[in-house]
Write a protein that holds these residues in place. Sequence first.
Motif, short mmCIF file in Angstrom:
data_model
loop_
_atom_site.label_atom_id
_atom_site.label_comp_id
_atom_site.label_asym_id
_atom_site.label_seq_id
_atom_site.Cartn_x
_atom_site.Cartn_y
_atom_site.Cartn_z
N ARG A 116 -3.05 43.72 48.08
CA ARG A 116 -3.05 42.47 47.31
C ARG A 116 -4.39 42.21 46.63
NH1 ARG A 116 1.51 43.32 46.94
NH2 ARG A 116 3.25 42.11 47.83
N ASN A 117 -5.13 43.28 46.37
CA ASN A 117 -6.43 43.14 45.71
C ASN A 117 -6.32 43.49 44.23
OD1 ASN A 117 -9.13 42.69 45.34
ND2 ASN A 117 -9.81 44.60 46.29
N ALA A 118 -5.43 42.79 43.54
CA ALA A 118 -5.22 43.07 42.12
C ALA A 118 -6.47 42.79 41.30
CB ALA A 118 -4.05 42.23 41.60
N GLU A 119 -7.28 41.84 41.74
CA GLU A 119 -8.48 41.46 40.98
C GLU A 119 -9.43 42.65 40.84
OE1 GLU A 119 -10.32 39.09 38.47
OE2 GLU A 119 -8.51 38.49 39.56
N ALA A 120 -9.48 43.50 41.86
CA ALA A 120 -10.38 44.66 41.79
C ALA A 120 -9.96 45.60 40.66
CB ALA A 120 -10.38 45.39 43.12
N ILE A 122 -8.16 44.75 38.01
CA ILE A 122 -8.36 44.02 36.74
C ILE A 122 -9.83 44.08 36.33
CG2 ILE A 122 -8.29 41.72 35.69
CD1 ILE A 122 -5.81 41.17 37.50
N ASP A 123 -10.74 43.96 37.30
CA ASP A 123 -12.16 44.07 36.99
C ASP A 123 -12.51 45.45 36.43
OD1 ASP A 123 -12.59 41.48 37.80
OD2 ASP A 123 -13.36 42.01 39.79
N HIS A 126 -11.45 45.60 32.83
CA HIS A 126 -12.38 44.87 31.97
C HIS A 126 -13.70 45.62 31.80
CE1 HIS A 126 -10.16 40.85 33.00
NE2 HIS A 126 -9.59 41.52 32.00
N TRP A 142 2.73 42.70 41.68
CA TRP A 142 1.71 43.34 40.87
C TRP A 142 1.94 43.08 39.39
CZ3 TRP A 142 -2.89 45.64 41.67
CH2 TRP A 142 -3.27 45.86 42.99
N GLN A 145 0.56 39.67 38.62
CA GLN A 145 -0.90 39.63 38.62
C GLN A 145 -1.49 40.32 37.39
OE1 GLN A 145 -2.18 37.67 41.10
NE2 GLN A 145 0.02 37.49 41.51
N VAL A 148 -2.25 39.27 33.06
CA VAL A 148 -3.47 38.88 32.34
C VAL A 148 -4.00 40.01 31.46
CG1 VAL A 148 -4.13 37.21 34.11
CG2 VAL A 148 -4.96 39.56 34.27
#
Length: 361
Positions: A116-120, A122-123, A126, A142, A145, A148
């Motif tokens: 559940r670490n989708a932010e990693a 996405i970072d 970017h 997923w 999430q 974005v």
Amino acid sequence: MFAILTTLTLVTVCLVVVTVLPMTRITHWFVRDMDFPRFQIAVVAIVLMVAQSVVLDAHHPLRWLLAGVTLICLAVQLWWILPYTRLWKKEVKTASESDPSQQLTILTSNVLTPNRNAEALIDLVHTHKPDIVVTLESDQWWQDQLAVLETELAYSVKCPLDNLYGMHLYSRLPFDEEEVAFLVEDDVPSIHLRLQLRTGDNVRMHFIHPAPPSPTENTSSSERDSELVIVAKSVAETTEPVVVTGDLNDVAWSATTRLFRKISGLLDPRIGRGMFNTFHADYFFLRWPLDHLFHSDHFTLKSIQRLPSIGSDHFPLLTTLVFTPINGADQVGLACEADDKALAQAIADDQQVEKHDVPLH
């Protein structure tokens, strides 16, 4: 001394078994999984040779027999893995061109469904700004999430599944003829499309994630092998630029992956550069290259790198290719012999699939 000799003999016999069995065409998962830890087996062989030399009497005939057998096993393991070190000649040229319009950057990531670490992830997108992001094992959570990313990567193909075989693709570049296909198994998808580069040239792209041989899934490698074979046979007949990428659930140095390279004619940018082990992210001593990218000779390589962990059992893989058809024309992969073609056909026939099942054929 007898106990030590017996132990060293038994270990040597085990080394012979794990070296010889993968050389057979047995498709049972237990045998095929021996393809994976060749580096670890090579390390064991080196340690065993040292032990044989230090512990056993130099005049004992078994010492030289055991050492000779161990040396042969070590040589076999190194034959498979040395191409994935810097000791080997590069199969793909390093790109000399720097024109951004010729570049194609692909981020491949098996995200692990329960992660559940989708932010990693996405970072990383970017930071590296890839042209294509392909996720494997991605489900509806997923997909929600990663929505974005669609502000930057406006083109997408989505196949959310909760069976560990979901797949999503997000692209900065336009594409057409996209299709989600189930080539061998009804619940194991693949994505196929024709991408348009900034130069206006089209690239035939295949994103695959066949099921592995394992005691909990397919007890043999037949399903995985047949998917790789029909994709290879399909792209072998085209003169278009081609990229195939994904988690093949097979190591780079296996006989099946070598057969894929022979039949397809595609190149492996890792040859002469490194293993780029993407699995298992949590255990440094049990790692091997499961996530792959192969391409036609229309491309040379700007860079390939393993990215930091995102909480999955796989590291993401980031590859930047450069579209240089003239400079890459003399790049040569593995030669394909008549026996290779016959074996590929037998593998495809076993699952009653054929190259025409692959979209864009």
